[in-house]
Design a protein around this motif. Structure first.
Motif: not given
Length: 233
Positions: A1-11
């Motif tokens: 599971m990716h942390r939200d901040e990691d996901l937003q960086r990828l987004v």
């Protein structure tokens, strides 16, 4: 599971790539099978596109791919005709002129794998592109077909080849996170497996779709990443 901040960086990184809807499609399910098998571990423009082009020419098909806006028409190379024309890999190799194997050790010719894929689909009442799309929404039949396709050498641990075939046929949410996509994600801080990458790309697509007037698909995210990775390869 990716942390939200990691996901937003990828987004944010994917948004910079400006994912776009699919522009072209193959006009035959036979061409989709050729692409799905020959593209694994091969340079797409140097090897895959020429193979499809040679087979298409052998059937008198001048334009094997068309813009997505072109209306659907009858499949010009249904799988029964494909299998009749190429009863063994030798006949297909003579036209495709590509002797690559599914893997460097213990693999079979990709031409052989194509014929095995085509035979599985045909044996399950799939001969045209329209029939293949209907298969995708019939879970019981699809499970039976996937079980048989898994037995074809070159499947790999995560079914990338199968997922890519469904993507080519028209499933916009099934993606093929190949090595270039996985490397791109790793460079951006996301160490993934093909299975976890599939889920991650869907999450990215969902986030990118928030607040805009169209739905960005997992295919668009996968393709944008793949194109960027290829440009730097």
């Amino acid at each position: 599971m990716h942390r939200d901040e990691d996901l937003q960086r990828l987004v944010a990184a994917v948004r910079e790539l400006d994912p776009q809807p699919r522009q072209r499609r193959w006009v035959s399910v036979s061409f989709c099978v050729l692409d799905a098998v020959f593209s694994i571990g091969a340079h797409y423009d140097r090897h895959v596109v020429p193979v499809v082009g040679r087979v298409a020419a052998d059937f008198g098909v001048a334009s094997p791919s068309v813009p997505m806006s072109v209306p659907e028409s009858a499949d010009p190379v249904p799988l029964d005709a494909f299998l009749d024309r190429y009863p063994s890999s030798d006949e297909l190799l003579a036209v495709a002129k590509n002797r690559q194997n599914t893997s460097t050790r213990g693999g079979i010719r990709k031409a052989d794998a194509v014929l095995r894929y085509a035979a599985v689909l045909h044996e399950n009442q799939v001969s045209t592109l329209d029939e293949a799309r209907k298969l995708l929404i019939d879970d019981s039949r699809l499970n039976a077909v996937e079980s048989a396709l898994r037995q074809v050498p070159g499947e790999g641990a995560s079914g990338v080849r199968r997922g890519y075939l469904w993507m080519l046929i028209g499933d916009q949410d099934t993606v093929k996170p190949d090595r270039m996509v996985l490397r791109w994600l790793a460079r951006h801080g996301a160490e993934t497996t093909p299975d976890s990458a599939r889920l991650l790309l869907r999450d990215i697509a969902r986030e990118l779709s928030v607040g805009i007037d169209r739905r960005i698909t997992a295919w668009e995210v996968d393709h944008a990443i793949w194109q960027d990775a290829r440009s730097k390869h």
